[in-house]
Design an enzyme around this catalytic site. Structure first.
Site, PDB file in Angstrom:
ATOM      1  CD  GLU A 116      -2.824  -1.204   2.422  1.00 15.74           C
ATOM      2  OE1 GLU A 116      -4.037  -1.361   2.279  1.00 15.74           O
ATOM      3  OE2 GLU A 116      -2.280  -1.174   3.534  1.00 15.74           O
ATOM      4  CB  CYS A 129       3.109   7.315   3.392  1.00 11.12           C
ATOM      5  SG  CYS A 129       3.612   6.041   4.541  1.00 11.12           S
ATOM      6  CB  CYS A 136       7.339  -5.432   7.973  1.00 12.12           C
ATOM      7  SG  CYS A 136       8.717  -4.658   8.874  1.00 12.12           S
ATOM      8  CB  CYS A 140       6.881  -3.527  15.842  1.00 12.97           C
ATOM      9  SG  CYS A 140       8.560  -3.105  15.328  1.00 12.97           S
ATOM     10  CB  CYS A 143       3.394  -2.383  13.466  1.00 11.31           C
ATOM     11  SG  CYS A 143       3.400  -1.959  11.717  1.00 11.31           S
ATOM     12  CB  SER A 248      10.583   3.345  14.865  1.00  9.52           C
ATOM     13  OG  SER A 248      10.091   3.906  13.663  1.00  9.52           O
ATOM     14  CB  CYS A 375       1.803   5.411  11.643  1.00 12.60           C
ATOM     15  SG  CYS A 375       2.239   7.047  11.141  1.00 12.60           S
TER      16      CYS A 375
HETATM   17  N1  SAH Z   1       9.801  -0.064   9.556  1.00 17.39           N
HETATM   18  C1  SAH Z   1       9.981   1.364   9.612  1.00 17.39           C
HETATM   19  C2  SAH Z   1       9.029   2.149   8.759  1.00 17.39           C
HETATM   20  C3  SAH Z   1       7.538   1.816   8.768  1.00 17.39           C
HETATM   21  S1  SAH Z   1       6.462   2.300  10.070  1.00 17.39           S
HETATM   22  C4  SAH Z   1       9.932   1.836  11.037  1.00 17.39           C
HETATM   23  O1  SAH Z   1       9.502   1.072  11.883  1.00 17.39           O
HETATM   24  O2  SAH Z   1      10.354   2.953  11.294  1.00 17.39           O
HETATM   25  C5  SAH Z   1       6.373   4.019  10.179  1.00 17.39           C
HETATM   26  C6  SAH Z   1       6.155   4.475  11.625  1.00 17.39           C
HETATM   27  O3  SAH Z   1       4.865   4.090  12.129  1.00 17.39           O
HETATM   28  C7  SAH Z   1       7.164   3.877  12.575  1.00 17.39           C
HETATM   29  O4  SAH Z   1       7.643   4.855  13.436  1.00 17.39           O
HETATM   30  C8  SAH Z   1       6.334   2.851  13.304  1.00 17.39           C
HETATM   31  O5  SAH Z   1       6.898   2.507  14.531  1.00 17.39           O
HETATM   32  C9  SAH Z   1       5.022   3.579  13.439  1.00 17.39           C
HETATM   33  N2  SAH Z   1       3.907   2.707  13.802  1.00 17.39           N
HETATM   34  C10 SAH Z   1       3.790   1.384  13.606  1.00 17.39           C
HETATM   35  N3  SAH Z   1       2.625   0.929  14.082  1.00 17.39           N
HETATM   36  C11 SAH Z   1       1.984   1.992  14.605  1.00 17.39           C
HETATM   37  C12 SAH Z   1       0.725   2.165  15.211  1.00 17.39           C
HETATM   38  N4  SAH Z   1      -0.097   1.143  15.409  1.00 17.39           N
HETATM   39  N5  SAH Z   1       0.380   3.419  15.601  1.00 17.39           N
HETATM   40  C13 SAH Z   1       1.210   4.453  15.396  1.00 17.39           C
HETATM   41  N6  SAH Z   1       2.408   4.353  14.807  1.00 17.39           N
HETATM   42  C14 SAH Z   1       2.792   3.132  14.421  1.00 17.39           C
END
Ligand code: SAH
Length: 383
Positions: A116, A129, A136, A140, A143, A248, A375
């Site tokens: 996406e 974005c 991935c 985490c 996410c 992050s 995000c």
């Molecule tokens: N893998 C990379 C980039 C993708 S995520 C990274 O982790 O940085 C982009 C941002 O969204 C990251 O800071 C991630 O931690 C955050 N993110 C992931 N899940 C989220 C959620 N449920 N709510 C808010 N931010 C989130």
């Protein structure tokens, strides 16, 4: 022959046989360097000048369909479509919200993998974005993308094509607000960009290269977000690409971060923050620290204080604490996850504590929540 000598051969063979299984996408113009493009047209029996002509169509006019390039002979257009401009992304569905100012596109890649991208138009800028991997592997737990695991890396051209599509839609006036341009690219879609290092750096180079050989978007407008793959951050520091780095972090202490960002077990808070600090010193770009606020998990007052301490440890000297900016994100809730968004008053207190310790902090808006485009909500399913 001893086993040491045979081992490299086995590896090489395995590589060749594995490539198709990994669903490697067909080569595309946007995967090639400027020199390689000249070579590619010559290999096809065309004169050199065609390379610029093709780049103008693609990067300057944002037209990715050779059939529409009527200044070229028809037979050549067919050949180009097949050999250098294969269709890489197929739109499956577009969802929009915020009166059309936020648009999420679900794409099918040539091998069926789904990714996406999200376009967000603001009064003064437009951000794309983009995804860098299908799925991935960073796992985490808060996410949505992590839940499905990693399908495969995306190619440079698959990344660039997401930007080309958004830039084209904006220029064509398909997004409310009149014709516009993409100013910001954030690698915050699906995937861990630094785990797909080469394709991401190649894509960034193409994005920032002036027209007609690239999209001509300023490197200052590009942000690469990472969970903190320290060796890759160090490598990026040396690339001479002044993009913004986002780390992050989500927790200031290893005990908690080990559970929220599992890669912390490999490179801990201190190591990730050190690498980010070095990045800021070499590139003169302020680093963003991403911190999603989760209720009663990482949003306590003492964690705000600890976060300030961790970041301030690096921030002495003439530049003050200017090396870093904290981006707080109200957690976007993901179905089936135990994590919930912080209370408003706790978020306000968190910001207040950071600011009172001299750190720049902002609360990020949560655009796209209603269409699961915010995000951490990108999961790329067709249903
Ligand atoms: N893998 C990379 C980039 C993708 S995520 C990274 O982790 O940085 C982009 C941002 O969204 C990251 O800071 C991630 O931690 C955050 N993110 C992931 N899940 C989220 C959620 N449920 N709510 C808010 N931010 C989130």
């Amino acid at each position: 022959m001893n086993s040491e000598e045979t081992a490299p051969d086995r590896r090489q063979l395995a590589l060749v046989f594995d490539a198709p299984k990994r669903g490697k996408p067909p080569k595309h113009w946007a995967d090639l360097s400027v020199d390689d493009r000249v070579q590619a047209v010559q290999t096809m029996g065309m004169p050199k000048f065609r390379a610029q002509q093709l780049s103008r169509h693609y990067f300057e006019h944002l037209n990715n369909d050779p059939q529409e390039w009527t200044d070229l002979p028809g037979a050549l257009r067919d050949e180009l479509a097949e050999q250098l401009f294969p269709r890489l992304l197929d739109p499956v569905r577009r969802l929009s919200t915020d009166k059309g100012m936020t648009q999420k596109t679900l794409w099918r890649l040539h091998d069926g993998a789904l990714v996406e991208s999200v376009l967000m138009r603001y009064p003064k800028r437009t951000t794309m974005c983009v995804s860098s991997q299908a799925g991935c592997g960073m796992a985490c737990p808060f996410c949505a993308t992590g839940k499905g695991g990693l399908q495969r890396n995306m190619s440079a051209a698959e990344i660039v094509e997401q930007v080309v599509d958004g830039a084209r839609a904006l220029r064509a006036g398909e997004i409310p607000g009149g014709a516009g341009r993409v100013n910001n690219i954030v690698f915050m879609g699906m995937g861990e960009p630094l785990a797909n290092y080469k394709a991401v750096v190649d894509a960034v180079r193409t994005i920032v290269t002036p027209e007609p050989n690239g999209l001509g978007i300023s490197a200052r407008g590009v942000t690469v977000s990472t969970v903190g793959l320290v060796p890759a951050i160090r490598k990026l520091t040396e690339e001479g690409l002044p993009v913004t780095l986002a780390l992050s972090l989500h927790a200031p202490d290893d005990e908690l971060r080990d559970t929220l960002v599992p890669v912390n077990n490999r490179w801990n808070v201190a190591e990730a923050v050190d690498a980010a600090y070095e990045y800021s010193q070499v590139t003169k770009r302020r680093v963003s620290i991403e911190y999603a606020l989760m209720r009663d998990i990482n949003d306590q007052a003492h964690r705000a204080d600890l976060l300030a301490d961790v970041l301030r440890r690096k921030g002495s000297g003439a530049r003050g604490y200017g090396w870093v900016h904290v981006n707080l994100i109200p957690l976007n809730e993901v179905p089936g996850s135990e994590f919930t968004r912080s209370r408003t008053e706790d978020m306000a207190e968190f910001v207040r504590r950071l600011e009172s310790r001299g750190l720049a902090a902002t609360m990020r808006d949560t655009r796209g929540d209603e269409i699961d485009a915010a995000c951490g909500q990108l999961a790329a399913t067709e249903s």
